[in-house]
Design an enzyme around this catalytic site. Structure first.
Site, PDB file in Angstrom:
ATOM      1  N   CYS A   1       3.613   8.426   2.176  1.00 43.27           N
ATOM      2  CA  CYS A   1       3.391   9.733   1.560  1.00 43.27           C
ATOM      3  C   CYS A   1       3.413  10.833   2.615  1.00 43.27           C
ATOM      4  CB  CYS A   1       2.069   9.735   0.820  1.00 43.27           C
ATOM      5  SG  CYS A   1       0.672   9.494   1.908  1.00 43.27           S
TER       6      CYS A   1
ATOM      7  N   CYS B   1       0.821  -1.202   0.000  1.00 39.82           N
ATOM      8  CA  CYS B   1       0.000   0.000   0.000  1.00 39.82           C
ATOM      9  C   CYS B   1       0.856   1.254   0.000  1.00 39.82           C
ATOM     10  CB  CYS B   1      -0.911   0.026   1.211  1.00 39.82           C
ATOM     11  SG  CYS B   1      -1.839  -1.478   1.370  1.00 39.82           S
TER      12      CYS B   1
ATOM     13  N   ASP C   1       2.741   2.390   2.466  1.00 41.91           N
ATOM     14  CA  ASP C   1       3.125   3.012   3.725  1.00 41.91           C
ATOM     15  C   ASP C   1       3.332   2.017   4.862  1.00 41.91           C
ATOM     16  OD1 ASP C   1       0.307   5.110   3.115  1.00 41.91           O
ATOM     17  OD2 ASP C   1       0.228   2.956   3.485  1.00 41.91           O
TER      18      ASP C   1
ATOM     19  N   CYS D   1      -4.143   7.165   6.129  1.00 46.78           N
ATOM     20  CA  CYS D   1      -2.855   7.433   6.773  1.00 46.78           C
ATOM     21  C   CYS D   1      -3.038   7.696   8.266  1.00 46.78           C
ATOM     22  CB  CYS D   1      -2.179   8.653   6.132  1.00 46.78           C
ATOM     23  SG  CYS D   1      -1.695   8.363   4.440  1.00 46.78           S
TER      24      CYS D   1
END
Ligand SMILES: Cc1ncc(COP(=O)(O)O)c(C=O)c1O
Ligand SMILES: Cc1ncc(COP(=O)(O)O)c(C=O)c1O
Lengths: 397, 143, 397, 143
Positions: free
Chosen positions: B58, B33, B35, B102
């Protein structure tokens, strides 16, 4: 203002000032509808005709084979859907690749949802399809092969002439998405046996929102935009006169300087690649070697770093690059192109594409080379993946 | 696309790094994904006295990590456990919808670190909630 | 240079100078790809957003409901094909009219070739559909009704609010081609219960090659242009930033002066119609009375004369008009619209559309009125049909 | 789109009008297709001494009528009969493909007038050829 280095020419170019000048009269002065028969529109009809001739000249086609569209995406949609629909009584099999632009990929998926079988060819580690794979994939029902001329992410050039020769021999239509290649590398639709070719003005210093589809004489595909009788009854909508004039001016300008531009820009690109590979440890160059890729394209993976992070840090330093293709920047998927050439998810997520162009200078490249290594180092230091990676290669020793 | 706060925490992330011999360490996310977040805890008298993170991801993943560590530092372990992803996102003045996962990652990484701490102390682990509705990472975003 | 009188604003308008100025920075300066995440493209993203808001404001929509396209034709294609495809499991019946623009008509024919039943509603002598006909045409399989807001040839306005209310009640999608109406007459998509609406910038002093489709929140239609994730995943292709900015500036400009423009231009149109009817014997005004048609539209039939002849003679006098719709000027068919309102072939072939706009003056109209009667007389004198017609009415007396 | 010659003959058509008590009169075309051409002949000693036309139709129909009358004036009836639509179009420096049927119309109208003259004179009519390949007037020209 601090230094600004635009290195995303593959996403879009500025419209050249001389192209804008060529377009200007067609907004306020000579604005007539080209389909109208009065003399007032005569200049517009001639201007469109001249633009068509310029496109034809660059491709080695005749002007009757050029149809203007609203960009590369429409040209791709039209080519694939039009060719498939037209030939569906002959067969329902289409062959393309895993590394096409979404304009081809998602159109191919649309065909799949509508009764077509689509083969997505693999590519090798440099992003090239194998002719053998293509030959094996062909069945009695194959009506269309679509392989891009040059990839938008990694710049790899495909063996288009060989594909064309093979398809022609088999009597299968061959479409190539040449959106990245047109006016940047030599193309000859006749010598290369190309039946359908897509291009887009904003990739060669023309305006956004205008492109073209080359359709070889004698090839019939279904219409995509239904309506009025424009473009000789094959693509409806009032002609975007200024845009078409801009496309013509841009293709002439850009292809006219192709040789010198390739040499200069290719040289700067090589400087960039060498510099990055020398100063950044564990960097990987994605795609084919210089000479087998677009002269302006560099694509790196920096293990341990996620692409968006890189982009934003570079942005902070006034450097504008991209990760994956521009249009998928909002996406969380790793680039399908980088996955197809065999990168791990980590590597694919950590890619950086820098594409050079007319205004790129050696100072720009030196500035990037003085900035990028620090950014990579800084972000790697806060990355658990980098930590793991270092351990894994230490363990390997 | 990002708030000032997100950009600030992305550019100047707080509490970056590792803790040697941490009392708890936890990780969330996966490279697929794009992260991965790793959280290190120092806990004294049930209070988080130090927290560090390392994040691959990110800008919003990094900003979420940074903000989350700020929010739980000095808090009790239980208070830290109750930090929601929404609170992280709000403290950052919001995240784009496509990046909400996130903040979830930050919550999950802290939960993982806390449970690791509890496990190390011989305490029963707490039950982690799932946030499946937000983590459709691999849905196609294109038409 | 001798007098030039452009009276073909319905075919296309000039791009207003202030609109061109608004567009200019987006060619050479602020040229970044709006999908790129770097700050360099921020201005472009904001500009697109602002343009979207302007369109939404004029239609009474929200900006999330506006999707940019390459023009009216693409909006029509998308609306019809997208709605039909999306709902084909629900039903395969579509209702439209006999007087639609070819962008709708030929798209509807495409649907017919692909498994849909299409009803083409008749219109009355003034070009209006009847709600009763519509109600009778609906079946359990009807998934879409498409009725244009205002006709491009004769200017007749349709009872859009009534159609919208009926369709909403029945749970049938309602699309309207408002390419001729937008920014010229008031539109409120909410009050009128419109689900899908097409518009095109070059009909209201914006650039050619850009338009928009309004899609009511909650309405899902299939994509038409497949590719990248632009327009929130619903319409692919690199955004035509300058064009979109131009559309936004133009819709604001034109709708902002709608009231005064309608009054002024409507007045001149009435002057033209009265003058023509008074000075040219056996002239016929096609379409609805003033107030029930677009303020700028006049459409005449002059029995005994063929339309192209008229256009060329007018052209010789510096007057630019049209016969039938502009895009079918290359065609030999009489206008399908004029046939649908019951004209004979002779009358349909002898039609003249004059459409007024911002730069039309009273002197222009007086010039037309001093020129047109002589042309009509001259051509009638060499027409065997006129001879026959005169005999027939003499005989009738 | 049109040659100078077409425009000239359209703007200043020669031989417009009627002939009273003509020796032959003929008509071709129909209003459905948007053009009708009517030809009047004066024949003396088998020579066409005068010819007039009236035409309803587009510019190329009017120009074709005008040019065709010019071409046959002073010719024998047999020479006039042999005038082809191609000769008319060529004399006009060509017509757009979509307008070629206008030249056919001129040929047909002259043929009709000549046969009318022959019928009036008690002569057997000559056989008229059909030009169906050019008169697909009602095919759709739009995609
Ligand atoms: C290879 C390729 N194909 C198609 C496209 C689509 O072109 P456009 O954005 O003009 O529709 C692009 C660029 O976006 C591209 O790089
Ligand atoms: C009513 C109507 N619909 C659709 C169109 C097509 O618009 P465009 O030429 O912008 O595609 C036009 C004009 O050409 C029109 O008048």
């Amino acid at each position: 203002m601090s230094r600004q280095v635009y290195l995303d020419y593959a996403a879009t170019t500025f419209t050249a000032p001389e192209v804008v000048s060529a377009m200007t009269p067609y907004f306020t002065e000579s604005f007539g509808n080209p389909s109208s028969i009065y003399s007032f529109s005569e200049r517009n009809r001639k201007a469109i005709d001249a633009a068509r001739q310029k496109v034809a000249d660059v491709l080695g086609a005749t002007k009757e084979e050029i149809y203007f569209t609203s960009g590369g995406t429409e040209a791709d949609n039209w080519a694939l859907k039009g060719a498939a629909w037209r030939n569906r009584s002959k067969g329902n099999h289409v062959i393309t690749t895993k590394i096409e632009h979404h304009a081809v990929l998602h159109t191919a998926q649309f065909l799949q949802e509508n009764g077509f079988d689509v083969t997505f060819l693999d590519v090798d580690a440099e992003g090239r399809i194998s002719l053998d794979d293509l030959k094996k994939a062909v069945t009695g029902k194959t009506v269309l092969v679509s392989v891009m001329f040059a990839n938008n992410e990694i710049g790899t050039l495909q063996p288009v002439a060989e594909i064309g020769a093979f398809c022609r021999e088999k009597g299968i239509l061959f479409h190539t998405d040449a959106v990245q290649a047109t006016a940047h590398v030599p193309i000859d639709v006749k010598a290369m046996n190309i039946d359908l070719l897509s291009l887009s003005a904003h990739k060669f210093y023309g305006p956004k929102g205008v492109g073209a589809l080359y359709v070889r004489k004698g090839v019939r595909i279904d219409n995509f935009m239904h309506g009025g009788g424009q473009e000789r009854g094959r693509r409806a909508t009032t002609e975007n006169v200024a845009g078409i004039v801009g496309l013509g001016a841009a293709i002439e300008l850009t292809s006219g300087r192709m040789k010198t531009a390739s040499a200069r820009i290719g040289g700067l690109r090589d400087l960039l690649v060498e510099g990055v590979m020398k100063t950044i440890p564990h960097a990987k160059l994605n795609g084919a070697p210089s000479g087998e890729r677009l002269p302006n394209n560099a694509n790196f993976s920096f293990i341990g770093i996620e692409g968006e992070t890189l982009l934003l840090d570079l942005d902070g330093a006034g450097i504008y690059g991209s990760t994956g293709s521009a249009c998928s920047s909002g996406s969380l998927d790793p680039s399908h192109v980088l996955m197809a050439i065999g990168l791990s998810h980590e590597q694919a997520h950590g890619s950086l594409r820098l594409t050079l162009g007319e205004e790129t200078t050696e100072e720009d490249i030196r500035y990037v080379l003085s900035t990028l290594p620090g950014i990579v180092k800084h972000r790697r230091e806060m990355s658990p993946l980098w930590e793991d990676y270092l351990k894994s290669i230490e363990g390997g020793r | 696309m990002y708030s000032e706060k997100v950009l600030d925490h992305f550019q100047n992330p707080r509490n970056v790094g590792e803790i040697e011999n941490p009392d708890g360490v936890g990780q969330a996310g996966n490279p697929k994904c794009g992260d991965i977040m790793k959280i290190y805890l120092r806990v004294e008298n049930d209070v988080i006295t130090d927290i560090r993170f390392k994040t691959f991801g990110c800008a919003s993943a990094i900003a979420s990590s940074s903000m989350a560590t700020e929010l739980v530092k000095g808090k009790t372990v239980e208070e830290a456990w109750n930090l929601t992803n929404k609170a992280v996102a709000e403290a950052l003045d919001g995240l784009p919808p496509v990046k909400m996962h996130c903040s979830v990652l930050a919550e999950e990484a802290i939960h993982a670190a806390i449970n690791n701490y509890r496990r190390n102390r011989g305490l029963p682990v707490w039950e982690e909630e799932s946030h499946d509705e937000l983590v459709d990472h691999h849905a196609h975003h294109h038409g």
